[in-house]
Write a protein that holds these residues in place. Structure first.
Motif, PDB file in Angstrom:
ATOM      1  N   TRP A 109      12.136  63.862  62.718  1.00 40.62           N
ATOM      2  CA  TRP A 109      11.361  63.481  61.529  1.00 40.62           C
ATOM      3  C   TRP A 109      10.061  64.260  61.527  1.00 40.62           C
ATOM      4  CZ3 TRP A 109      11.436  57.379  61.940  1.00 40.62           C
ATOM      5  CH2 TRP A 109      12.759  56.925  61.795  1.00 40.62           C
ATOM      6  N   MET A 110       9.814  64.995  60.460  1.00 41.50           N
ATOM      7  CA  MET A 110       8.568  65.745  60.314  1.00 41.50           C
ATOM      8  C   MET A 110       7.747  65.118  59.197  1.00 41.50           C
ATOM      9  SD  MET A 110       8.029  69.867  60.033  1.00 41.50           S
ATOM     10  CE  MET A 110       8.454  70.100  58.293  1.00 41.50           C
ATOM     11  N   LEU A 111       6.614  64.559  59.553  1.00 42.34           N
ATOM     12  CA  LEU A 111       5.724  63.905  58.600  1.00 42.34           C
ATOM     13  C   LEU A 111       4.294  64.350  58.873  1.00 42.34           C
ATOM     14  CD1 LEU A 111       7.988  61.542  59.513  1.00 42.34           C
ATOM     15  CD2 LEU A 111       6.707  60.251  57.820  1.00 42.34           C
ATOM     16  N   PRO A 112       3.448  64.365  57.842  1.00 45.36           N
ATOM     17  CA  PRO A 112       2.040  64.731  58.044  1.00 45.36           C
ATOM     18  C   PRO A 112       1.255  63.616  58.710  1.00 45.36           C
ATOM     19  CG  PRO A 112       2.413  64.152  55.767  1.00 45.36           C
ATOM     20  CD  PRO A 112       3.758  64.128  56.424  1.00 45.36           C
ATOM     21  N   ARG A 113       0.066  63.950  59.157  1.00 46.77           N
ATOM     22  CA  ARG A 113      -0.825  62.949  59.733  1.00 46.77           C
ATOM     23  C   ARG A 113      -1.158  61.893  58.686  1.00 46.77           C
ATOM     24  NH1 ARG A 113      -3.679  65.964  63.802  1.00 46.77           N
ATOM     25  NH2 ARG A 113      -2.015  66.919  65.039  1.00 46.77           N
ATOM     26  N   GLY A 114      -1.385  60.687  59.153  1.00 49.09           N
ATOM     27  CA  GLY A 114      -1.793  59.607  58.256  1.00 49.09           C
ATOM     28  C   GLY A 114      -0.650  58.926  57.549  1.00 49.09           C
ATOM     29  N   SER A 115       0.599  59.189  57.986  1.00 48.94           N
ATOM     30  CA  SER A 115       1.760  58.592  57.321  1.00 48.94           C
ATOM     31  C   SER A 115       2.205  57.282  57.956  1.00 48.94           C
ATOM     32  CB  SER A 115       2.945  59.576  57.333  1.00 48.94           C
ATOM     33  OG  SER A 115       2.633  60.732  56.592  1.00 48.94           O
ATOM     34  N   GLY A 116       1.463  56.802  58.912  1.00 50.71           N
ATOM     35  CA  GLY A 116       1.808  55.537  59.540  1.00 50.71           C
ATOM     36  C   GLY A 116       3.022  55.610  60.446  1.00 50.71           C
ATOM     37  N   LYS A 117       3.324  56.804  60.950  1.00 49.67           N
ATOM     38  CA  LYS A 117       4.536  56.934  61.757  1.00 49.67           C
ATOM     39  C   LYS A 117       4.433  56.179  63.078  1.00 49.67           C
ATOM     40  CE  LYS A 117       3.216  61.646  63.272  1.00 49.67           C
ATOM     41  NZ  LYS A 117       2.083  61.860  62.338  1.00 49.67           N
ATOM     42  N   SER A 118       3.235  56.100  63.649  1.00 47.23           N
ATOM     43  CA  SER A 118       3.089  55.364  64.908  1.00 47.23           C
ATOM     44  C   SER A 118       3.370  53.880  64.713  1.00 47.23           C
ATOM     45  CB  SER A 118       1.676  55.565  65.475  1.00 47.23           C
ATOM     46  OG  SER A 118       1.466  56.915  65.830  1.00 47.23           O
ATOM     47  N   SER A 119       2.872  53.307  63.622  1.00 43.78           N
ATOM     48  CA  SER A 119       3.126  51.889  63.350  1.00 43.78           C
ATOM     49  C   SER A 119       4.596  51.636  63.055  1.00 43.78           C
ATOM     50  CB  SER A 119       2.264  51.416  62.175  1.00 43.78           C
ATOM     51  OG  SER A 119       0.893  51.478  62.509  1.00 43.78           O
ATOM     52  N   LEU A 120       5.228  52.543  62.318  1.00 44.07           N
ATOM     53  CA  LEU A 120       6.645  52.390  62.005  1.00 44.07           C
ATOM     54  C   LEU A 120       7.481  52.441  63.280  1.00 44.07           C
ATOM     55  CD1 LEU A 120       8.938  52.176  59.931  1.00 44.07           C
ATOM     56  CD2 LEU A 120       8.898  54.682  59.762  1.00 44.07           C
ATOM     57  N   MET A 121       7.171  53.395  64.165  1.00 38.52           N
ATOM     58  CA  MET A 121       7.934  53.512  65.392  1.00 38.52           C
ATOM     59  C   MET A 121       7.697  52.329  66.321  1.00 38.52           C
ATOM     60  SD  MET A 121       9.613  56.073  64.639  1.00 38.52           S
ATOM     61  CE  MET A 121      10.586  56.077  66.143  1.00 38.52           C
ATOM     62  N   ALA A 122       6.470  51.806  66.320  1.00 35.83           N
ATOM     63  CA  ALA A 122       6.185  50.628  67.132  1.00 35.83           C
ATOM     64  C   ALA A 122       6.989  49.426  66.642  1.00 35.83           C
ATOM     65  CB  ALA A 122       4.692  50.320  67.103  1.00 35.83           C
ATOM     66  N   ALA A 123       7.050  49.245  65.321  1.00 40.47           N
ATOM     67  CA  ALA A 123       7.822  48.132  64.761  1.00 40.47           C
ATOM     68  C   ALA A 123       9.305  48.287  65.079  1.00 40.47           C
ATOM     69  CB  ALA A 123       7.605  48.063  63.247  1.00 40.47           C
ATOM     70  N   TRP A 124       9.823  49.518  64.982  1.00 37.88           N
ATOM     71  CA  TRP A 124      11.230  49.757  65.307  1.00 37.88           C
ATOM     72  C   TRP A 124      11.488  49.477  66.799  1.00 37.88           C
ATOM     73  CZ3 TRP A 124      14.136  55.057  64.429  1.00 37.88           C
ATOM     74  CH2 TRP A 124      15.515  54.860  64.587  1.00 37.88           C
ATOM     75  N   GLY A 125      10.544  49.883  67.631  1.00 38.18           N
ATOM     76  CA  GLY A 125      10.696  49.624  69.055  1.00 38.18           C
ATOM     77  C   GLY A 125      10.741  48.141  69.365  1.00 38.18           C
ATOM     78  N   ILE A 126       9.890  47.342  68.717  1.00 39.90           N
ATOM     79  CA  ILE A 126       9.899  45.888  68.925  1.00 39.90           C
ATOM     80  C   ILE A 126      11.203  45.280  68.419  1.00 39.90           C
ATOM     81  CG2 ILE A 126       8.798  43.728  68.207  1.00 39.90           C
ATOM     82  CD1 ILE A 126       7.276  45.279  70.354  1.00 39.90           C
ATOM     83  N   TYR A 127      11.670  45.764  67.289  1.00 41.09           N
ATOM     84  CA  TYR A 127      12.958  45.296  66.749  1.00 41.09           C
ATOM     85  C   TYR A 127      14.076  45.546  67.761  1.00 41.09           C
ATOM     86  CZ  TYR A 127      17.190  45.526  63.801  1.00 41.09           C
ATOM     87  OH  TYR A 127      18.457  45.387  63.275  1.00 41.09           O
ATOM     88  N   GLU A 128      14.102  46.732  68.342  1.00 40.81           N
ATOM     89  CA  GLU A 128      15.133  47.067  69.323  1.00 40.81           C
ATOM     90  C   GLU A 128      14.974  46.227  70.587  1.00 40.81           C
ATOM     91  OE1 GLU A 128      18.548  48.738  70.412  1.00 40.81           O
ATOM     92  OE2 GLU A 128      17.543  49.321  68.533  1.00 40.81           O
ATOM     93  N   LEU A 129      13.721  45.985  70.982  1.00 41.08           N
ATOM     94  CA  LEU A 129      13.463  45.190  72.178  1.00 41.08           C
ATOM     95  C   LEU A 129      14.038  43.788  72.059  1.00 41.08           C
ATOM     96  CD1 LEU A 129      11.828  44.873  74.900  1.00 41.08           C
ATOM     97  CD2 LEU A 129       9.928  44.063  73.471  1.00 41.08           C
ATOM     98  N   PHE A 130      13.878  43.171  70.891  1.00 39.16           N
ATOM     99  CA  PHE A 130      14.295  41.784  70.724  1.00 39.16           C
ATOM    100  C   PHE A 130      15.722  41.627  70.210  1.00 39.16           C
ATOM    101  CE2 PHE A 130       9.769  41.086  71.074  1.00 39.16           C
ATOM    102  CZ  PHE A 130       9.680  39.845  71.690  1.00 39.16           C
ATOM    103  N   THR A 131      16.272  42.635  69.589  1.00 40.94           N
ATOM    104  CA  THR A 131      17.611  42.488  68.991  1.00 40.94           C
ATOM    105  C   THR A 131      18.629  43.469  69.556  1.00 40.94           C
ATOM    106  OG1 THR A 131      17.242  44.059  67.157  1.00 40.94           O
ATOM    107  CG2 THR A 131      16.487  41.782  66.835  1.00 40.94           C
TER     108      THR A 131
END
Length: 490
Positions: free
Chosen positions: A71-93
């Protein structure tokens, strides 16, 4: 996070039984359990935008699920927050023994995603009651699932077994680390490596662009999925083209504010850097020069620094037989620079050695001529000289050339130069050193460097002094509490 043994946690499953699957299921998980940890919409439920759901859906909705996503996205696209949420989803489910790892160029960078994930857990009672929080790891004891962060060092990644791995800032990631992560797959029926980032400065060799090329050349390869938001193909448009901004920035006018892009436009930042970071265009400098053509000459006053002024003195001291330089800068929000002296080997003089005692005497003379607030130098190989001068009660300030410090100081100097917030005496040697300096950008940041490592390459020692002197002169000018200045004047 409390130190010591962790308390027992609730071992019951999450109170959540969705009927949806794939990205739709992830979106519902976010609305139910994930609160935005900071920034726009902080502490409100995370509601995925369509483009965010499409990104995650490129993996979760695919059959078969791809092993690698780029995934190639510019700075400020919230990619860190999106990946953190996906990681938590995977952790619990993700089922029994689910493992999520975040890998970045260093532990600080990896910690950005991890700390967002930690905060997401803390903000929801259902998640927090079922998860143990450690310094660099989250653990759900009921399923023995973990979420942890690691630096991109190949030797520390050997033996990984993951369900979801996130390689952050893949535009500057170490290739060996990427290969170790890729080769770790195959132990599980389902696992995905997500490489995410903006293009790095080295366009000839980077993981992110290699994935982009592979996806374009092999569209039939279902093991790899590629997504990008960019203004690629519009490099002929000016950097302030709002059409390009909207193409490349899906979060624009949502949680990415348009005025921030205006504030970063060249010449406040280098055009090639702006295009890569904010438009995901594959831009590189034509010559790597530190300053745009004509900027340095426009800052000349033709006047030196009068005796008695408050100044800082910067020393760029070389080892053995290379160039050594001394530079003075007035203590001011708009400092004025002038050369004190430069020592360099003459052609054919193989016996030349840096005259250390002479350099020390020149510094003492500067303290007689001006009110010297600081004598600044990197202590590497010049520790004895700095100790001698300090023993004479001269105001020594060490300026270690760490990447983080140099990146900030170089950026500040560039911004000041292009916006006319510095002046200089017009010294020809200083102008030559500035003209010879180029920018090197890598995973650790940007800094001045020679265009070539050859011994005959043009020197940049005064430019290195300029970075240090500007940083300290402006700092002292904007802080009321100043140390004592030193002068030997009678």
């Amino acid at each position: 996070m409390k130190a010591g043994p962790k308390a027992a946690v609730d071992d019951s499953p999450l109170p959540w039984r969705p009927r949806s699957t794939g990205s739709a299921r992830f979106a519902k998980f976010c609305e139910r359990f994930v609160k935005v940890p900071k920034g726009t919409g902080a502490l409100t439920p995370l509601r995925l935008r369509d483009w965010q759901r499409d990104l995650v859906g490129s993996v979760l909705d695919a059959d078969p699920q791809p092993r690698t996503a780029g995934w190639m996205l510019p700075r400020g696209s919230g990619k860190s927050s999106l990946m953190a949420a996906w990681g938590i989803y995977e952790l619990f489910t993700g089922g029994e023994g689910a493992t999520v790892c975040v890998v970045a160029v260093d532990e600080r960078q990896a910690g950005i995603v991890f700390n967002i994930a930690r905060r997401i857990v803390e903000l929801d009672d259902d998640l927090a009651s079922r998860c143990q929080v450690f310094k660099e790891k989250l653990r759900v004891p009921n399923t023995d699932s973990t979420f942890h962060c690691l630096p991109a060092e190949a030797k520390r990644l050997e033996g990984l077994d993951y369900t979801l791995a996130i390689l952050d800032e893949a535009g500057v990631a170490n290739r060996d680390s990427y290969e170790v992560l890729s080769l770790a797959q195959g132990k599980r029926e389902r696992s995905t490596l997500v490489c995410i980032g903006t293009p790095g400065p080295n366009l000839a060799d980077q993981v992110l662009l290699d994935l982009r090329q592979s996806a374009a050349e092999h569209p039939e390869d279902k093991s790899l999925v590629w997504r990008e938001f960019s203004a690629a193909g519009f490099e002929d448009h000016p950097p302030d083209c709002e059409h390009c901004w909207e193409l490349a920035n899906p979060a624009l006018d949502d949680f990415l504010h348009r005025d921030a892009l205006h504030a970063l436009l060249p010449p406040k930042t280098r055009e090639s850097t702006f295009r890569r970071a904010r438009l995901c265009q594959l831009a590189s400098d034509t010559d790597g020069a530190f300053l745009p053509s004509g900027v340095w000459d426009s800052l000349s006053t033709g006047v030196g620094i009068p005796s008695g002024r408050e100044v800082v003195v910067a020393l760029d001291g070389s080892f053995s037989d290379d160039t050594t330089a001394l530079l003075a800068a007035t203590v001011s929000p708009t400092p004025h620079f002038d050369v004190i002296k430069v020592w360099e080997r003459r052609n054919g003089d193989d016996d030349y050695r840096v005259p250390v005692a002479e350099v020390e005497d020149e510094i003492r003379d500067a303290c007689r001529r001006w009110q010297v607030a600081e004598i600044i130098a990197d202590p590497f190989r010049w520790t004895r000289t700095l100790q001698v001068l300090e023993s004479e009660r001269l105001p020594i300030v060490e300026f270690p050339h760490s990447p983080s410090r140099l990146t900030a100081a170089t950026g500040d100097l560039y911004s000041a130069a292009v916006n006319g917030r510095i002046t200089h005496s017009g010294n020809a040697t200083l102008a030559a050193h500035v003209a010879a300096a180029v920018i090197r950008e890598d995973a650790r940041g940007m800094r001045l460097d020679k265009a070539s490592r050859s011994r005959t390459a043009p020197k940049i020692d005064l430019a290195a002094c300029l970075v240090m002197a500007h940083s300290r002169a402006t700092w002292r000018a904007t802080h009321k509490k100043r140390g004592k200045t030193r002068s030997f004047a009678a």
